[in-house]
Design an enzyme around this catalytic site. Structure first.
Site, PDB file in Angstrom:
ATOM      1  N   CYS A  45       0.750  -1.444  -0.125  1.00  0.00           N
ATOM      2  CA  CYS A  45      -0.018  -0.089  -0.007  1.00  0.00           C
ATOM      3  C   CYS A  45       0.732   1.269   0.037  1.00  0.00           C
ATOM      4  CB  CYS A  45      -0.865  -0.080   1.074  1.00  0.00           C
ATOM      5  SG  CYS A  45      -2.185  -1.215   1.105  1.00  0.00           S
ATOM      6  N   HIS A  46       1.765   1.288   0.980  1.00  0.00           N
ATOM      7  CA  HIS A  46       2.530   2.443   1.265  1.00  0.00           C
ATOM      8  C   HIS A  46       4.106   2.218   1.211  1.00  0.00           C
ATOM      9  CE1 HIS A  46      -1.485   3.725   1.992  1.00  0.00           C
ATOM     10  NE2 HIS A  46      -1.564   4.651   1.159  1.00  0.00           N
ATOM     11  N   GLY A  47       4.278   0.961   0.958  1.00  0.00           N
ATOM     12  CA  GLY A  47       5.848   0.816   0.857  1.00  0.00           C
ATOM     13  C   GLY A  47       6.462   0.658   2.281  1.00  0.00           C
TER      14      GLY A  47
END
Lengths: 188, 485
Positions: free
Chosen positions: A151-153
């Site tokens: 999703c956001h690393g």
């Protein structure tokens, strides 16, 4: 009769009326509150939902280098059988500079005989950033060989500790215990 | 208007008999037939009628869909697919309902911007405006609950993120979240209560709509000139046939747009991820709400900094709910006595800025906040090798070329625990735009609107509604014999 009413009107006991108003008002309010609580409380977890909030998992069935994912009450958990290299990297890295410093041993639970089994790592399956489910062995394990949240690393290492990315905390270790050498019970 | 005398004249014996017992026909006649309405209302004022049509459409199609839908995690997704494939005209009814929500929000946003521009929220219509805000809040809740029901990936994980917002509240947050979900996470019990409440709320909306119309009919309609009706005979026309026809025409035009969406682009406003059945173990890569929630979602994500003891997550939640709460208190924030922005030369530019702000926030909400704005990349992304140097300190080397970076990574000894990553180049990103627009949003309500009323010099308002209508047509013969100014 009418005379009596007339005379009653002339001697209204205001204190008595106030008492009756307040007492009956309070009674009604209490009743409304009690019945209201029933309607509020029915939305809380039901007995069967609460009863389903723990699960026994046979960790000997997890292949080395792999993991299984279990859902308890709809929440995902990872049970990972780590390889020797993964255990080594989890134990030997200097944790002091991590965003959420925790040693590998702090993230394990003891077997019934008091020793550790570092091969089995149990963590929550929700990224501590926004609750997405990270991907793990077999897919992309991220820069540190543990898990990677698409999703956001966020990158987690082989002990489930946050190493890089927006997540603020390590993957939490759930409330679990070894009921035998190979079976764990995870509770919410 | 409340001081308008009833002109209902029951003719038949039955009407007279009924009028003495339940004067329903009198109420309808006085509210929607002979109701005096300002004669200068333009097409922006037809959205109230359009919204009634939308609510009716949603309730009608929703009741029908509930006959075929099953709120159970095992078969909810399949029952929606069955509606689409097997139920006669099910595909049409569901597409009308799903896109109807979008059309409903499109209409309500126009209706609200109209109210903002013409000052419809000002004295004596504050309660009317607050009731409208209540309806808007109920609409958001209804749409959120309804989006869960198809039990697709976006349904599940969207609901997960939104209910997770309550978890950001200190101390009571997690018990509230558990209470809302009825368990430790979203499960069958959550789907069932969402379905029940999704069925309930539209009827509550209908109830508040009745209050909204009641509160409208006490002071009467506002109007583009922003001045009160002074002479009922000259300034107003009866609602029927003048505005029944005008509203009717607008509804037909709106239905054409609605039909184009339903028949030609029925899935354009949806997310493909929602055609995958919900799976708690796999999260979609990019969670976005429906378009009508995007501005508020952008405000939520724009807050990336802590403020004193309040952390960024909670502050984002406060900002998002605060953005809606400000609408409720707007009548008391606005210090200007002039209603219509036609006569507010400065305010109208700030209002234009506010419209752009709303649209831009919507754009930001749809995008990944870390992506660069178009044409706003200042330097290219670089590859970065992180490693531990011989002294045990963290060190970095930057590369433009992948082969060189990979070589450098492999040259490091294992003890350096080198990793390869990407360092994003400098750019102005969506997060920056969202933060700027969030600032404008709050400044508009809290600084600009209160200050403008005190500082601005408004233009002269017309003397009366009928004069404002005739203005500019002075040379044309006045149709009703009123002398032009």
């Amino acid at each position: 009769m009418s005379d009596m009413t007339e005379s009653d009107h002339e001697t209204i006991d205001e204190d008595k009326r106030d008492f009756v108003h307040i007492a009956s008002g309070m009674m009604a309010l209490g009743g409304a509150g009690a019945i209201g609580w029933m309607f509020v409380d029915q939305m809380n977890p039901a007995a069967d939902t609460q009863a389903a909030s723990s699960l026994e998992v046979d960790v000997s069935k997890v292949a080395e280098g792999g993991e299984i994912r279990v859902l308890i009450g709809g929440k995902p958990f990872f049970v990972r059988h780590r390889t020797a290299a993964e255990i080594l990297s989890a134990q030997t890295t200097d944790v002091t500079k991590f965003p959420d410093p925790e040693t590998d041993e702090e993230r394990l639970r003891t077997l019934p005989d008091g020793s550790f089994n570092p091969a089995i790592l149990v963590t929550s399956g929700s990224c501590t950033h926004l609750g997405c489910v990270p991907v793990g062995p077999g897919n992309n394990t991220g820069d540190y060989g543990g898990w990677y949240c698409p999703c956001h690393g966020s990158h987690y290492d082989t002990s489930g500790r946050i190493r890089k990315g927006p997540a603020p905390k390590n993957l939490p270790v759930p409330d679990y215990e070894y009921v035998s050498a190979s079976v764990i019970r995870i509770s919410l | 208007m409340s001081d308008h005398k009833s002109t209902y004249n029951p003719k038949s014996g039955f009407e007279k008999w009924m009028d003495r017992r339940l004067p329903l026909m009198r109420l309808a006649h006085d509210s929607f037939v002979d109701f005096p309405t300002p004669k200068n209302l333009n097409y922006w004022y037809t959205f109230g009628g359009i919204l009634s049509f939308c609510l009716l459409t949603q309730i009608l199609t929703g009741v029908v869909l509930a006959m075929h839908y099953t709120p159970s995690t095992d078969i909810a997704f399949a029952s929606v697919e069955r509606i689409m494939r097997d139920v006669p005209f099910g595909w049409l009814i569901r597409y009308i309902h799903a896109n109807g929500a979008s059309m409903f929000f499109l209409a309500v946003y126009i209706h609200m911007f109209r109210g903002l521009y013409y000052g419809s929220y000002k004295e004596p219509r504050e309660v009317l405006w607050v009731l409208g805000c209540v309806i808007f809040l109920l609409m958001i809740a209804t749409a959120f609950l309804g989006y869960m029901l198809p039990w697709g990936q976006m349904s599940f994980h969207g609901a997960n993120v939104i209910t997770g917002l309550f978890g950001a509240i200190p101390i009571v947050g997690e018990p509230i979240q558990t209470w809302l979900l009825g368990g430790p996470s979203i499960g069958n019990q959550t789907l069932q209560r969402f379905f029940s409440l999704h069925y309930l709320l539209p009827f509550m909306i209908a109830g508040v709509v009745i209050l909204h119309i009641w509160a409208l009919h006490v002071p009467g309609n506002s109007n583009p000139a922003g001045i009160d009706v002074k002479d009922v005979k000259k300034d107003t026309v009866p609602f029927h046939p003048y505005y029944t026809v005008k509203d009717g025409f607008a509804i037909v035009v709106f239905m054409i747009l609605f039909s184009v969406v339903v028949f030609y682009f029925p899935a354009a406003l949806g997310h493909t991820d929602n055609y995958i059945e919900a799976n708690p173990l796999v999260t979609p890569a990019h969670i976005v709400p429906e378009w009508y929630m995007l501005p508020f979602y952008a405000i939520l994500r724009a807050i990336t900094f802590d403020l004193g003891p309040i952390d960024a997550k909670l502050l984002g939640v406060i900002a998002m709910f605060g953005a809606i709460a400000l609408l409720f208190v707007l009548p008391w924030l606005d210090t200007s006595k002039v209603r219509s922005m036609r006569y507010r030369p400065t305010a109208r530019y700030f209002f234009l800025g506010f419209v752009i702000c709303g649209l831009t926030l919507g754009w930001c909400g749809a995008k990944n906040p870390d992506d660069a704005l178009p044409f706003m990349t200042l330097s290219a992304d670089q590859l970065v090798v992180d490693y531990t140097d011989v002294n045990g300190n963290p060190a970095q080397r930057f590369f433009d070329d992948y082969e060189l970076a990979k070589q450098a990574l492999e040259d490091q000894p294992a003890s350096a625990s080198a990793t390869l990553g990407v360092k994003k180049g400098d750019a102005i990103r969506f997060i920056h735009l969202a933060q700027f627009m969030t600032l404008y949003y709050f400044a508009y309500f809290l600084l600009i609107v209160p200050a403008l009323g005190l500082m601005e010099r408004p233009k002269d308002e017309p003397d009366s509604i009928h004069k404002s209508v005739l203005k500019g047509k002075a040379k044309a013969p006045a149709p009703d014999g009123v002398a032009a100014e």
